[in-house]
Design a protein around this motif. Sequence first.
Motif, short mmCIF file in Angstrom:
data_model
loop_
_atom_site.label_atom_id
_atom_site.label_comp_id
_atom_site.label_asym_id
_atom_site.label_seq_id
_atom_site.Cartn_x
_atom_site.Cartn_y
_atom_site.Cartn_z
N SER A 147 83.90 11.75 6.45
CA SER A 147 84.65 10.54 6.80
C SER A 147 84.31 10.07 8.21
O SER A 147 84.11 8.87 8.46
N GLN A 151 82.26 6.64 9.49
CA GLN A 151 82.82 5.71 10.46
C GLN A 151 81.80 5.39 11.55
O GLN A 151 81.66 4.24 11.99
N PHE A 174 86.11 -0.95 12.65
CA PHE A 174 86.81 -0.68 11.40
C PHE A 174 85.84 -0.77 10.22
O PHE A 174 85.22 -1.81 9.99
N ALA A 176 86.78 1.54 7.31
CA ALA A 176 87.39 2.55 6.44
C ALA A 176 87.20 2.22 4.96
O ALA A 176 87.03 3.13 4.14
N SER A 179 83.68 3.09 3.85
CA SER A 179 83.60 4.56 3.85
C SER A 179 84.29 5.14 2.62
O SER A 179 83.76 6.04 1.95
N PHE A 288 91.76 6.98 13.53
CA PHE A 288 90.97 7.71 12.53
C PHE A 288 91.88 8.45 11.57
O PHE A 288 91.74 8.35 10.34
N ARG A 292 92.23 7.21 7.53
CA ARG A 292 91.10 7.76 6.78
C ARG A 292 91.38 9.03 5.97
O ARG A 292 91.70 8.93 4.79
N ILE A 335 93.71 0.58 3.18
CA ILE A 335 92.43 0.87 3.82
C ILE A 335 91.64 -0.41 4.04
O ILE A 335 91.01 -0.60 5.09
N GLU A 338 92.65 -2.35 7.12
CA GLU A 338 92.70 -1.44 8.27
C GLU A 338 92.95 -2.14 9.60
O GLU A 338 93.73 -1.64 10.42
#
Length: 543
Positions: A147, A151, A174, A176, A179, A288, A292, A335, A338
């Motif tokens: 993760s 990022q 950002f 997320a 990801s 974070f 995440r 997410i 974010e």
Amino acid sequence: MARVRQQRGRSSSKLSNSSGESEGSLEHPPASFNDWSIAGDVRKRHQAKDESTQLSKLTTPKKDEKHGYEFFGPPGAFGITFGLPILVYLTVFLCNDVSGCPNPSVLQPKSLTLAKLKKETPWPENGFTGLFDLKVLGWVLAYYGTSLSLQLLLPGTELDGTELRCGGRHHYKFNAFSSACIILAGAGVSTFIYGAENPLWTFIWDNLVQIVTANIVIATIVAVYVYLASFSVPHGSAPNPTHRELAQGGHSGNMLYDFFIGRELNPQIHISRSLPLIGGQTIDIKTFFEVRPGLLGWLLLDLAFCAHQYSAHGYLSDSIIFLTGFQALYVLDAIYMEPAIMTQIDITTDGFGFMLAFGDLVWLPFIYSLQARYLAVYPVNLGYAGIAGVLAVQAFGYWLFRTANNQKDRFRTNPNDPRVKHFTYIQTKTGSRLLTSGMWGTARHINYLGDWIMAWSYSLPTGFAGYLIHNYTNPVTGATTKEVVQGEARGWGVIATYFYVLYFGVLLVHREQRDEAKCARKYGADWEEYKRKVKWRIVPYVY
């Protein structure tokens, strides 16, 4: 906890602004349904500002406001820090796939013994040492590392945060959502290949206790690190090029309380520019962990529980599909949005300590997935009528929540909108306006009621919960058959599956009280007048 959040929320969880302020945000509890309607405005507002202009708007450091203890001060911090990890373990041991939910011995307290209780739970054969597994910790760290790597390596939306009391702003990247899509795509491909026996899903199910321990260890280590690092925050006129500052309520002088509540507002790790690919970037520890690993971990746990139900029973029940679908929608929406966390109290006001670390990494994923874990062992078939009933509860809560927030947002952005221009309000000395009609004329935090009603839709699919597991051994073949029935456990399982509703209600009341204290400080006599006109806090004519 987990102001997380909900996401938020809601933070894990997060939810929208509380009270009828027309100017903007107040409080955002975790792991609820965010008022994402303002998120687009937040993003556009930040993107429209030139970075150099933002960073040049430095102000004279502001004096800290006086803050009292929260959560009953040091005794409360002690109880939460040491009590909540035990509570998380209890949810795993007392609602399990070994003997039932709850354990049969719990239903017969007179004959309850520790030996019998251990036999009826997934208690490790080697005792306390079995709660921890180095291999499991390694795989959990690999998930965190993946993760974090995504990022740093993936492109993302870059924004500046809100102005800090010490002057300046922090810069954020950002990504997320992209990801999460990569991680979920990997899980999806492996599930396509291996089916319900995907090693990822079986690993989670078979090592759930050890995964809980691994996350507690990580949360504790992170909390210790940020606590110790906070003592290097520059004071007074000392150079402060990275704009570090202590949280207003996080440096009381009591070590345990400050460790729990969080001393530093936004602890960060700055990566040397000499490193290839990731050099020059900043890891904001709070943002974070807020969005995440824990939030996505909640969804991964739900999916693992779905896989177990399919593996054990040969089908997916409508209840677990419904539940996982709604929770996946919430997680992915949170997410995706974010950048909206930039205006939430978790980021702007609260320090990062054990409370948020544990809430984001342990409380949110393992407590909020309790219902899916229950359904993995005891499938509940709702039928069309049951689904319609749960949807009705969800729809009513969402209508109440969304209508309240839409009224406030419309009044804030365009008071002449025909839908809100007739609303009455109190003009405060600060320049803000407090709505006293429409939804906000019924209760000062009416959106919290809608949020709490929606929380019921997570628990209702489990029905009148509770089950017992009976194992039968064939004397000829030696094969063991497992039968899951409700029996005398029927109804007792609601302690686990409806715990989220109780917890979330307590959380909302706590947040409402924080809202009230903050607004009283901000508006003074105007807030007292507002309280006389809008008497109820959350539930009209009740509270």
